[in-house]
Design a protein around this motif. Structure first.
Motif, PDB file in Angstrom:
ATOM      1  N   LYS A 109      17.763 -19.943 -23.704  1.00  0.00           N
ATOM      2  CA  LYS A 109      16.882 -20.244 -22.718  1.00  0.00           C
ATOM      3  C   LYS A 109      16.560 -18.838 -21.956  1.00  0.00           C
ATOM      4  O   LYS A 109      15.477 -18.876 -21.183  1.00  0.00           O
ATOM      5  CB  LYS A 109      18.037 -20.607 -21.620  1.00  0.00           C
ATOM      6  N   ASN A 110      17.156 -17.549 -22.420  1.00  0.00           N
ATOM      7  CA  ASN A 110      16.903 -16.395 -21.674  1.00  0.00           C
ATOM      8  C   ASN A 110      16.297 -15.394 -22.640  1.00  0.00           C
ATOM      9  O   ASN A 110      16.110 -14.102 -22.179  1.00  0.00           O
ATOM     10  CB  ASN A 110      18.065 -16.023 -20.953  1.00  0.00           C
ATOM     11  N   THR A 131      22.619 -20.078 -23.845  1.00  0.00           N
ATOM     12  CA  THR A 131      22.118 -19.068 -22.772  1.00  0.00           C
ATOM     13  C   THR A 131      21.180 -18.210 -23.589  1.00  0.00           C
ATOM     14  O   THR A 131      20.361 -17.900 -22.936  1.00  0.00           O
ATOM     15  CB  THR A 131      23.482 -18.295 -22.249  1.00  0.00           C
ATOM     16  N   SER A 163      23.346 -18.088 -18.024  1.00  0.00           N
ATOM     17  CA  SER A 163      22.082 -18.307 -17.518  1.00  0.00           C
ATOM     18  C   SER A 163      21.629 -18.074 -15.971  1.00  0.00           C
ATOM     19  O   SER A 163      20.549 -17.234 -15.599  1.00  0.00           O
ATOM     20  CB  SER A 163      21.382 -19.913 -17.893  1.00  0.00           C
TER      21      SER A 163
END
Length: 1156
Positions: free
Chosen positions: A847-848, A844, A819
């Motif tokens: 979140k992205n 990850t 991240s």
């Protein structure tokens, strides 16, 4: 604005009439006051600036009496200076104008001025002195003169240099600091180069030193990094005691030192900060304004911030005390004392960290700190219980965490949620659905509470609202968030407002920013539109063309239309041609005030009108829009005004044809004498620097001018490949190899890092990775691969390594994106291998996913890898919800036709998010259309106008049968939106058929209809195209011209092509040009050149503009400052008629379209 030519004989008449009257004054031969004698002597010697200064000095202590004009003229004539009114005026005007456009000469005069005269200049620059000079019936606004002088390129710099050199010898230090501050604030930031900072006075009194330090702090963001370092050195030379005074064990930095340094405190060495006395640091942090100061240190580094925090902690302040945390300013963004930390204090820290978005760097570290604090803040409590107390850290919550929230929790926290910025669209969809979970139809109350969450509300929900409730919401604070809505949401609201009832009332109530979405058809339905209602409305050009024409016919005072909102967009060349000379000169100011709203065609027509009726007052930049031969009529003596005027305009918007632009630049280089000699030339050129050819950048910018030119070139929106190559050559020549650059030099040259090679960028990445990453993250447009790879390697080398994730699958932690890395890489994420993206862990990815969906440089294999990761995390596409699809962004392009048909596309907002991508294949687009129709239960004939807007580019996938089913009543209200689509020819033909049902046969179309249709107009048949009157050709949109098939474009007559106007002529493609005959090509060149094709005679090739006055801006004319100085002297020669003269001057100037 300058004095109009018509005013010249007026003042001569005033003077002569006064001369007759003055014969009755008996003592005309009496001796003049010494100051007036000095003034007359300076006039005789040709030093008119000195004469003006002597006059100012006289008027500051004496009244101007009726006998003085005659006595001054008598004195001049007795000394063999037989001036007449007109000759004196012309002579003074010439001299003072030369000073205005020859700042080096002005600087020489300022240096040569006597101490007393220089003191007068300095006094006149002070904000609160001599703003208004009143001597009997004679009134002079020196404040206005000062503002115009300071706004003239080069004059400000001349005054700054002279002030720095001489002011402290003639005025008090406090007064000089005030003058310097005024001049620096009026500069673009390039005055404070390192060598200038080194010349700042070092022996100032304490009060003057503090004031100048405050000015430098105020200009911190506009000061180059190297100059900031020099300013810091200047400040510390005064603040630091001699070496023998301190034993070196304790820092010389005191609380007062920190207060004076202000933002420059971040330049203190790390070792010096660590030695600051705890007592002094405690005094500083207890200062009431310390927090305000710490809130501005946007460029503090983590190391320096940690050192300051350690020093504060070693003082008497408790770092766990809430009051202390409130005092930390931006230092709170680096708070690292997290163990043990209770949940309440974590929430306090999170609230204070809202301001951390202002930081220039370290954003990834701040994001991680927020995540850690968020985890602590939720300890022993549920997310539902703490949601409203987590500040803007909640934007870091994943979809799953947001989905776990209860509607009641969202309601309780709405006062926090509605103010937080930084939400992703997918998050807004979840939260708005939670907030409205118990309302089938949104109400005024619920909308007024949503704030930032409004953008997540579905279009269907907005459309389903009661008309009264929706209208009430738009009149409330909801209007502040309308610009955040998507086009489909805006159309849903507009549809409801105009549905049924009184359409005129509905249109009048539409907010200003929304008004541009109103269809031409709806405007047609209200012929009695109130012009005053348009004052705050944004207008498309097609709307403006229709409204101006309608209102012109019915308005009681038609000229008022020019000043109403954006109506000036609708003024045609025919309107301009039809204006009488008196009307045009009386109202041309309205055009100049709205210059940014005018199309290139309107500007060209305006230039022709100026040329025909008042070329002497024509702003010189307009010459560039006339045929290139007119440039030859600019004599060398008028080059200064020409360059200043052109430098303040946007040349690439003013002259669209590259060949003609090169001719304009050739004239520019001719005026420059083949070189940019110094910083004064850079000031005068303004934006023209951005258009200099590569050869001129490489050879013609002198070393002395380079620093200022570099500062100006940083603001150029784009440079050609030739210019970039020349810039790289000069950068390396002037700055040396990148491996030798300092941090400040690298920061200053940041915008040009994209010009460096991979090996050169590698050396930058090794020395200054943070500067490289921060610079790349702020660059617009497509970044070169070498820069992306340099950023990628610097981030990979500095990122934390994680252990192997899954040896069986071949994924290794060292390769998998984290991240932290994804956030810091930004567009450089395009450098990941597809297999690396596939190895990303689930957390990850969650979140992205939204950030990864924005990367423009991802290849198809990379997008395929991200799609596969989405399927791993979210299951098959059939299970995805709206927020999943919206979050994908460009990743959705990897979905095949079968997968697209599995998606739940029942919401038009979901389809609209897919429609934002322009790279769909025809098969994919058909699948999206099919899925939407099936999932929504709509047939083509059921589509509302907002459905059509939401489908966007997907409409291009419709066949002729489907397009024929679209309701005319829905099509006609969004035809302007559909006209922005670049569909295939056969699709445009079908849309044209629909347009005919709305606007009639093409033979009946007006300019406003052609503007409204956009690319749809490119579907005209050969016969229809040939049948259009040539006067309509400028009203095609450039996109329509480009979309015309080459075989169709060649059917236009030479007269039609010549009438395209500069903008549409510049849109002609190479393929279209290749098919044109010689006469057609000649006509095209005429259009590109700005030749006149509308009514009125063309000017002869030998036409001369005489002495067109210079413009300080796109709106304006020459010599406003110098004429005001010169004419003021002349006005004094007729005091009894002075007030009348000033009034007449104002009226004449207004008649000429100029200000006074």
């Amino acid at each position: 604005m300058s004095l109009a030519p018509a005013a010249f004989p007026l003042f001569l008449l005033l003077f002569l009439s006064h001369g007759v009257a003055s014969q009755r004054i008996p003592s005309s031969r009496q001796d003049l006051h010494p100051l007036l004698q000095n003034m007359a002597e300076e006039i005789i010697e040709g030093r008119y600036l000195n004469a003006f200064l002597d006059l100012l000095q006289f008027l500051s202590t004496h009244a101007w009496t009726a006998d003085l004009p005659h006595r001054v003229l008598t004195y001049l004539n007795s000394h063999n200076a037989p001036f007449t009114m007109s000759s004196l005026q012309v002579t003074m005007e010439d001299h003072l104008e030369q000073l205005l456009y020859q700042p080096q000469r002005l600087l020489a005069d300022l240096r040569a001025a006597s101490a007393q005269r220089f003191r007068i200049i300095m006094k006149s620059l002070l904000e609160d002195r001599l703003d208004r000079l009143d001597s009997g019936n004679l009134v002079m606004d020196l404040g206005e003169i000062r503002e115009q002088a300071l706004g003239s390129p080069g004059v400000n710099r001349s005054l700054f240099v002279a002030t720095l050199e001489r002011c402290f010898q003639v005025l008090s230090p406090l007064e000089c600091v005030e003058v310097l501050g005024r001049l620096l604030r009026g500069s673009s930031g390039n005055f404070l180069q390192p060598e200038v900072a080194h010349r700042l006075p070092t022996d100032l009194r304490e009060d003057a030193f503090k004031n100048l330090s405050a000015v430098l702090g105020e200009l911190y963001d506009r000061t180059p990094a190297r100059a900031r370092r020099a300013c810091y050195s200047w400040m510390t030379r005064a603040l630091r005691p001699p070496e023998n005074v301190s034993d070196g064990s304790v820092s010389w930095v005191t609380a007062e030192t920190l207060w004076i340094l202000g933002r420059y405190m971040v330049h203190l060495p790390l070792e010096e900060i660590r030695r600051i006395s705890p007592i002094e640091m405690g005094l500083f942090i207890s200062y009431d304004n310390a927090t305000k100061q710490l809130d501005t240190i946007y460029d503090v580094t983590p190391e320096l911030a940690q050192a300051f925090l350690e020093r504060i902690g070693s003082s008497s302040f408790d770092m766990r005390n809430i009051s202390t945390i409130h005092r930390l300013g931006l230092l709170v963004c680096f708070y690292d004392d997290l163990e043990p930390l209770d949940a309440a204090l974590a929430r306090v820290l999170l609230h204070q960290m809202i301001k951390c978005s202002r930081l220039r760097s370290s954003r990834a570290a701040v994001q991680q700190l927020k995540a850690d604090l968020l985890h602590i803040a939720k300890e022993n409590q549920t997310l539902n219980d703490t949601l409203g107390s987590l500040s803007d850290a909640i934007v870091g919550l994943t979809h799953r965490q947001l989905e776990s929230l209860s509607p009641e929790a969202v309601h309780r926290a709405i006062s926090t949620l509605n103010q937080v910025s930084g939400w992703a669209k997918s998050q807004l969809i979840i939260l708005s659905a939670k907030y409205l979970a118990h309302e089938q139809v949104p109400s005024f109350h619920s909308l007024s509470q949503m704030g930032a969450l409004l953008a997540g509300l579905g279009t269907q929900a907005l459309y389903s609202m009661e008309h009264r409730e929706l209208l009430q919401a738009l009149r409330s604070t909801v209007s502040l968030h309308l610009s955040e809505l998507s086009p489909v949401q805006q159309q849903g609201i507009l549809s409801k407002l105009l549905e049924g009832g009184d359409p005129a009332a509905g249109i009048a109530q539409i907010p200003g920013s929304f008004f541009k979405e109103v269809s031409l058809f709806d405007l047609w339905r209200e012929p009695q539109f109130n012009a005053t209602a348009l004052k705050d409305k944004e207008l498309r050009r097609g709307q403006a063309l229709f409204l101006y024409e309608q209102l012109w016919k019915t308005a009681d005072v038609p000229e008022q239309l020019l000043s109403i909102g954006q109506l000036v967009k609708g003024v045609t060349c025919s309107h301009i041609d039809a204006m009488s000379t008196d009307f045009f000169l009386a109202h041309v100011q309205h055009f100049e005030n709205s210059f940014s709203l005018l199309s290139p065609n309107q500007v060209n027509c305006l230039a022709w009108k100026y040329w025909e009726v008042s070329r002497s007052s024509m702003p010189p930049f307009l010459l560039a829009t006339l045929p290139a031969r007119f440039l030859a009529s600019v004599p060398a003596s008028r080059c200064g005004p020409f360059l200043v005027s052109l430098g303040k305009s946007r040349l690439d918007h003013l002259v669209l044809d590259s060949h003609k632009r090169s001719l304009v630049l050739r004239k520019v280089q001719e005026c420059l004498g083949g070189s940019v000699a110094d910083e004064f030339a850079v000031d005068i050129m303004g934006g023209l620097l951005c258009h200099l050819p590569g050869t001129a950048i490489e050879r013609d910018i002198s070393p002395r001018a380079w620093a200022s030119a570099l500062h100006s070139l940083q603001g150029c929106p784009s440079l050609s490949s030739e210019q970039r190559a020349a810039m790289r050559h000069r950068l390396l020549e002037q700055s040396g190899p990148p491996e030798n650059w300092t941090a400040e030099m690298t920061e200053d040259l940041g915008p040009f890092l994209a010009l460096l090679s991979g090996s050169e960028l590698h050396s930058i990445a090794l020395k200054f990775p943070d500067i490289l990453q921060q610079t790349a993250s702020t660059m617009a447009g497509t970044l070169p691969p070498a820069l992306l790879w340099a950023v990628f390697e610097s981030v990979r080398n500095s990122s934390k390594r994680t252990p192997s994730l899954d040896p069986v699958s071949g994924c290794h932690g060292d390769a998998a994106p984290s991240s932290d890395a994804i956030f810091r890489l930004a567009e450089a994420n395009a450098c990941w291998k597809a297999e690396d993206l596939l190895c990303m862990d689930e957390d990850t990815f969650l979140k992205n996913v939204e950030l990864l969906g924005t990367i423009r440089g991802f290849s198809h294999p990379q997008l395929m890898a991200l799609k596969e990761k989405a399927i791993q995390v979210w299951d098959a596409p059939a299970h995805w919800r709206e927020y999943h699809i919206v979050a994908l962004g460009r990743t959705a392009l990897a979905l095949n036709e079968s997968e697209l048909e599995q998606l739940d596309l029942s919401s038009i907002d979901t389809v609209a998010s897919l429609g934002q991508q322009t790279e769909w294949t025809p098969g994919q687009a058909r699948s999206i259309l099919k899925a939407f129709l099936e999932d929504s239960g709509c047939g083509i004939q059921d589509l509302k106008s907002f459905h059509l807007v939401g489908l966007g580019t997907i409409l291009c996938a419709m066949n002729s049968t489907e397009i024929s089913l679209i309701k005319i009543s829905e099509f006609r209200v969004v035809v302007a939106r559909i006209g922005t689509l670049l569909c295939s020819s056969h699709v445009l033909v079908e849309f044209k058929r629909k347009a005919e049902a709305v606007f009639g046969h093409p033979a009946e179309w007006t300019g406003s209809v052609l503007q409204e249709l956009g690319t749809i107009a490119a579907a005209l048949s050969k016969e229809e195209l040939q049948g259009l009157h040539k006067e309509l050709m400028p009203y095609f949109q450039p996109s329509a011209i480009r979309s015309l098939p080459a075989e169709l474009f060649q059917e236009l007559s030479p007269a039609q092509i010549a009438s395209l106007g500069p903008e549409n002529a510049a849109a002609v493609t190479r393929a279209q040009r290749r098919r044109l005959s010689a006469p057609q090509l000649q006509s095209l060149e005429r259009a590109l050149d700005g030749a006149k094709t509308h009514s009125g005679p063309d000017a002869p090739a030998s036409a001369s503009p005489g002495r067109p006055p210079a413009s300080g801006a796109p709106a304006g004319a020459f010599s406003s400052w110098c004429l005001r100085l010169g004419c003021f002297l002349l006005l004094l020669m007729a005091r009894p008629l002075c007030e009348m003269a000033l009034t007449l001057h104002f009226l004449v100037s207004q008649e000429a379209g100029q200000g006074f």
